[in-house]
Design a protein around this motif. Structure first.
Motif, PDB file in Angstrom:
ATOM      1  N   ARG A  62     -11.715   5.221 -15.351  1.00  0.00           N
ATOM      2  CA  ARG A  62     -10.766   4.513 -14.502  1.00  0.00           C
ATOM      3  C   ARG A  62      -9.083   4.914 -14.797  1.00  0.00           C
ATOM      4  N   VAL A  63      -8.850   5.301 -16.204  1.00  0.00           N
ATOM      5  CA  VAL A  63      -7.564   5.421 -16.642  1.00  0.00           C
ATOM      6  C   VAL A  63      -7.230   6.626 -17.014  1.00  0.00           C
ATOM      7  N   ILE A  64      -8.063   7.692 -16.713  1.00  0.00           N
ATOM      8  CA  ILE A  64      -7.795   9.076 -17.183  1.00  0.00           C
ATOM      9  C   ILE A  64      -7.551   9.793 -16.004  1.00  0.00           C
ATOM     10  N   GLU A 115      -0.336   1.812 -15.536  1.00  0.00           N
ATOM     11  CA  GLU A 115      -0.276   0.873 -14.614  1.00  0.00           C
ATOM     12  C   GLU A 115      -1.477   0.910 -13.537  1.00  0.00           C
ATOM     13  N   TYR A 116      -1.680  -0.456 -13.152  1.00  0.00           N
ATOM     14  CA  TYR A 116      -2.902  -0.675 -12.350  1.00  0.00           C
ATOM     15  C   TYR A 116      -2.535  -0.379 -10.983  1.00  0.00           C
ATOM     16  N   PRO A 117      -2.844   1.126 -10.367  1.00  0.00           N
ATOM     17  CA  PRO A 117      -2.403   1.318  -9.005  1.00  0.00           C
ATOM     18  C   PRO A 117      -3.166   0.136  -7.998  1.00  0.00           C
ATOM     19  N   ALA A 118      -2.068  -0.172  -7.105  1.00  0.00           N
ATOM     20  CA  ALA A 118      -2.387  -0.960  -5.956  1.00  0.00           C
ATOM     21  C   ALA A 118      -1.960  -0.337  -4.617  1.00  0.00           C
ATOM     22  N   PHE A 119      -2.964  -0.240  -3.548  1.00  0.00           N
ATOM     23  CA  PHE A 119      -2.218   0.428  -2.318  1.00  0.00           C
ATOM     24  C   PHE A 119      -2.827  -0.626  -1.218  1.00  0.00           C
ATOM     25  N   TYR A 120      -2.016  -0.579  -0.315  1.00  0.00           N
ATOM     26  CA  TYR A 120      -2.488  -1.062   1.129  1.00  0.00           C
ATOM     27  C   TYR A 120      -2.814   0.086   2.185  1.00  0.00           C
ATOM     28  N   LEU A 121      -4.044   0.311   2.140  1.00  0.00           N
ATOM     29  CA  LEU A 121      -4.650   1.492   2.677  1.00  0.00           C
ATOM     30  C   LEU A 121      -4.982   1.233   4.236  1.00  0.00           C
ATOM     31  N   ILE A 155      -7.333  -2.048  -3.773  1.00  0.00           N
ATOM     32  CA  ILE A 155      -6.981  -1.839  -2.135  1.00  0.00           C
ATOM     33  C   ILE A 155      -6.993  -3.097  -1.683  1.00  0.00           C
ATOM     34  N   LEU A 156      -5.456  -3.584  -1.450  1.00  0.00           N
ATOM     35  CA  LEU A 156      -5.102  -4.848  -1.034  1.00  0.00           C
ATOM     36  C   LEU A 156      -4.923  -4.796   0.675  1.00  0.00           C
ATOM     37  N   GLN A 157      -5.051  -6.254   0.769  1.00  0.00           N
ATOM     38  CA  GLN A 157      -5.082  -6.348   2.215  1.00  0.00           C
ATOM     39  C   GLN A 157      -3.455  -6.802   2.560  1.00  0.00           C
ATOM     40  N   ALA A 158      -2.775  -6.953   1.333  1.00  0.00           N
ATOM     41  CA  ALA A 158      -1.256  -7.205   1.509  1.00  0.00           C
ATOM     42  C   ALA A 158      -0.455  -6.048   1.922  1.00  0.00           C
ATOM     43  N   SER A 159       0.356  -6.363   2.987  1.00  0.00           N
ATOM     44  CA  SER A 159       1.257  -4.945   3.331  1.00  0.00           C
ATOM     45  C   SER A 159       2.337  -4.888   2.503  1.00  0.00           C
ATOM     46  N   ARG A 213      -5.901  11.218  -5.874  1.00  0.00           N
ATOM     47  CA  ARG A 213      -4.642  12.084  -6.000  1.00  0.00           C
ATOM     48  C   ARG A 213      -3.691  10.946  -5.872  1.00  0.00           C
ATOM     49  N   ALA A 214      -3.876   9.827  -5.268  1.00  0.00           N
ATOM     50  CA  ALA A 214      -2.937   8.781  -5.450  1.00  0.00           C
ATOM     51  C   ALA A 214      -2.907   8.017  -6.488  1.00  0.00           C
ATOM     52  N   ARG A 215      -3.982   7.776  -7.127  1.00  0.00           N
ATOM     53  CA  ARG A 215      -4.058   7.012  -8.600  1.00  0.00           C
ATOM     54  C   ARG A 215      -3.485   7.992  -9.392  1.00  0.00           C
TER      55      ARG A 215
END
Length: 321
Positions: A62-64, A115-121, A155-159, A213-215
């Motif tokens: 998860r972190v490497i 950093e804990y990556p968060a995305f609106y996918l 993966i968040l629902q918040a835009s 790649r995004a992470r």
């Protein structure tokens, strides 16, 4: 009656005071990536050292960054980073100490994703005629939501979260165009993907690779100020297989030039896999897995498209002549 009411009010005030004190003493919310739920074989209860070792590979996943894998798991004693191990029904809830973890990885001269990556996918899927494929699109989204915990992203629902848009447009029965828009640290790209397996599996893999790649774009590299000069040295040890070569490409090609180079190399019959580990405007680093151990042909291959490829201590350095 009055006395009973007063006692009740005092009891409630006491409860509120105790609750307030507990709330103030409550530690910060744990990083979900550093927490692992273990299940033990019936009748067994491993030691804390064993539990830490069982949970360790899950956390590293998860972190490497992908390029930092290899034998990294053996270079740190996970028990020294353990925060707690709480018994559960048939197992335990293991949590690692965040600050000690990042410090240990940094001292090992490895990259990590603090950093804990968060995305609106957003996923868009169309067939070769341009028609939407809502059922397959929903299946891809459900798969991505299940995949997020495995690789340590949200993966968040918040835009309001950084936007990543993945568009898949089928070209024919054996290939599709993958286009990625991004407002995160991931740079936008587009590529043609050849399909030699089940179409849904191929699309799932394309989404997985994009999310990785995004992470990994959020990775913190040792000596970040000089990362451009040292990036190959940072990641080379993670690939120990004989048929994997590291490519460090430094040039001023446009995005379309990068896409062209990736697609051309990925579809070469001698190439098994091309995995990006660093993508920036003037530098790209890849792990290139070949079907055969011989990689000497890369020199002439890059020369044919106007670039000079030379072997160095870390793999191949590719530059403009």
């Amino acid at each position: 009656m009055i006395r009973r009411t007063l006692l009740t009010m005092l009891a409630l005030v006491g409860c509120c005071c105790l609750t307030g004190i507990a709330a103030e003493a409550k530690p910060a919310t744990e990083d979900a990536r550093l927490a692992v739920d273990l299940l033990f074989d019936e009748g067994t209860h491993p030691s804390l050292q064993a539990q830490a070792k069982m949970a360790w590979p899950v956390v590293l996943e998860r972190v490497i960054p992908v390029a930092e894998r290899g034998r990294f798991a053996d270079s740190i004693e996970p028990f020294t980073l353990l925060l707690k191990a709480q018994p559960t029904n048939g197992g335990s809830h293991v949590v690692f100490h965040a600050d000690r973890l990042w410090q240990a990885i940094s001292q090992a001269n490895k990259a990590y994703i603090s950093e804990y990556p968060a995305f609106y996918l957003r996923l868009i899927l169309n067939n070769a005629s341009g028609q939407a494929m809502p059922q397959s699109q929903q299946e891809l989204m459900q798969d991505a939501l299940q995949y997020q915990n495995l690789i340590g992203i949200q993966i968040l629902q918040a835009s309001s979260a950084p936007f990543i848009g993945i568009s898949i447009r089928w070209l024919d029965a054996s290939s599709f165009q993958l286009s990625v828009q991004s407002q995160s640290k991931l740079e936008e790209f587009s590529e043609t993907v050849s399909v030699a397996t089940d179409p849904l599996v191929a699309m799932q893999q394309a989404v997985h690779n994009t999310l990785l790649r995004a992470r990994d774009a959020y990775a913190v590299y040792p000596s970040a100020a000089s990362m451009s000069d040292d990036i190959a040295d940072v990641i080379a040890d993670s690939y120990s297989a004989a048929n994997i070569s590291m490519l460090n490409i430094r040039w001023s090609g446009s995005l379309s030039d990068q896409v062209f180079l990736e697609n051309k190399l990925r579809h070469d019959p001698r190439v098994l896999r091309l995995q990006p580990s660093l993508i920036s405007r003037n530098e790209q680093v890849y792990a290139l897995e070949l079907k055969q151990a011989d990689d000497q042909w890369l020199s002439s291959w890059f020369a044919a498209i106007g670039l000079r490829a030379e072997r160095d201590a870390h793999g191949w350095l590719v530059q403009q002549p």
